[in-house]
Design a protein around this motif. Sequence first.
Motif, short mmCIF file in Angstrom:
data_model
loop_
_atom_site.label_atom_id
_atom_site.label_comp_id
_atom_site.label_asym_id
_atom_site.label_seq_id
_atom_site.Cartn_x
_atom_site.Cartn_y
_atom_site.Cartn_z
N GLU A 78 -6.29 -5.19 -6.99
CA GLU A 78 -5.53 -3.94 -7.03
C GLU A 78 -6.46 -2.77 -7.29
O GLU A 78 -7.42 -2.87 -8.03
N ALA B 97 0.85 -1.19 0.00
CA ALA B 97 0.00 0.00 0.00
C ALA B 97 0.88 1.24 0.00
O ALA B 97 1.95 1.25 0.63
N LEU C 242 -3.20 0.22 -3.71
CA LEU C 242 -3.31 -0.93 -2.81
C LEU C 242 -3.31 -2.20 -3.64
O LEU C 242 -4.08 -2.34 -4.59
#
Length: 458
Positions: free
Chosen positions: A303, A248, A287
Amino acid sequence: MNSITLGNQGITQQNDITSETFYNHLEHTYLVTKNSALNNYLYFGYGDSKESAQIIHPSLNDLFEREIDETFYQNVRNKFNYYGLQSTLLTKSQKWENHLQLHIHNEGETAKSRLFTETEENFDGYTNNLNIDDFFVTISNSLKFKLTQDNYLRGGISLKRSWFNSDEYLLKNAKFTFRQKLKNKGVVRLGYSYKEELPGLQLLLPNYALNSYQDFISGSDDIKKLGNSVFSLNYSLYNDIKGFSINASALHTITHSGYAPGAFTNENFIFNEFIPTSNGKNTLANLIFTNYFRKLKLATKVETNQSFIQSPFSIDQTRELKLQNYSGDYSFSVSSYFDKWFNFSSGFAYRYSSSELRDKTNSFETSKAFADFDIKIFESIKFNLNNELYVLNKENYTFMNANIVYEPKQSRWSGTVQVNNLLNEREYLLQSINSFKSYQKRISLVPAYALLSIKYRF
């Protein structure tokens, strides 16, 4: 030669492009003591690109009030050369590592453009002859200090004295990073940087140059330092036992000084320019979650990417408005890693983009689904099938491609049969929407076709 239909006008453009580049470098490292070394890096380079365009555009005749329809021409040439020396003294101990650097650099760059016809050698305000000379000396120092076994602190500062077209500038830069390893819970990185630099050539074009079928572009004659601050946060976790990973990141940028895009328009063209400003900020976030299923021999990936950009936008060189752009990407995929003859990869992706200016919003959505299959028929023969579905502006496009590879291990010969566009799609839609214009382009596609390639290894 490219031809398009814009409104009810037929536009044709033919381009002739040539370019050449050359660069070289020499690097040498000398061990001063057992804990320090001196690295010297010498470099130089050269580049030259030319583009000649022949344009048939009815609206250009209207813009320049030509009495008869004429063919327009635009010649563009960009040249650059540079050389420099970078010396770095590296010193390392058990707890810290230091880099002290001296950088000397000289470069020259020219940008020329001219719009003309057979009866008019040039048009006032549409010819550029920009020359940039930049010589700078930079002194910088960066230090990495290991606080404990699980964390460290890295910091660096630099001072750059630049002589840019005979004007003198002092540019300051700083960067700091803190890394902390969490026991069995991943790694966290916090960062901050402040950067000052001088504008590139495109931001300084004094007059307009034709940039596309619908727009001209120019820069500013006001040389202004570009300055911004960047705050960053990163987190990563890799768990090999449970078979998953998390990555992240978040990045927030504040623009202290720079250039804002500006535009004004008539019935047929948009005139883009850059205006000095001191506003703007953007936030980027990412992320990724990956999971491995060892018993099933599968891996999944989720994703998302998020982008929030707020920047000033100038209208008619007078009013500065706030331009807000947002884009969000979401995707999921699953892949196999079987040891046997068959593997696959499949997934989907979705993207939403929007742009807002003066309470007016433009937006568009795109979706994609795919399924790929790899099959090993024999040890030397492999088959691959690719399937993709796109949904653009509520229009569907489906593509299927396949290839067979013959690659025997004991032979110098190999071959591939490739079949593309098996479903015979005839066209594909490209679209771009922002606050000032909406653009769509349909590309004609080659019908279904096959290619055969044969290779011989000597």
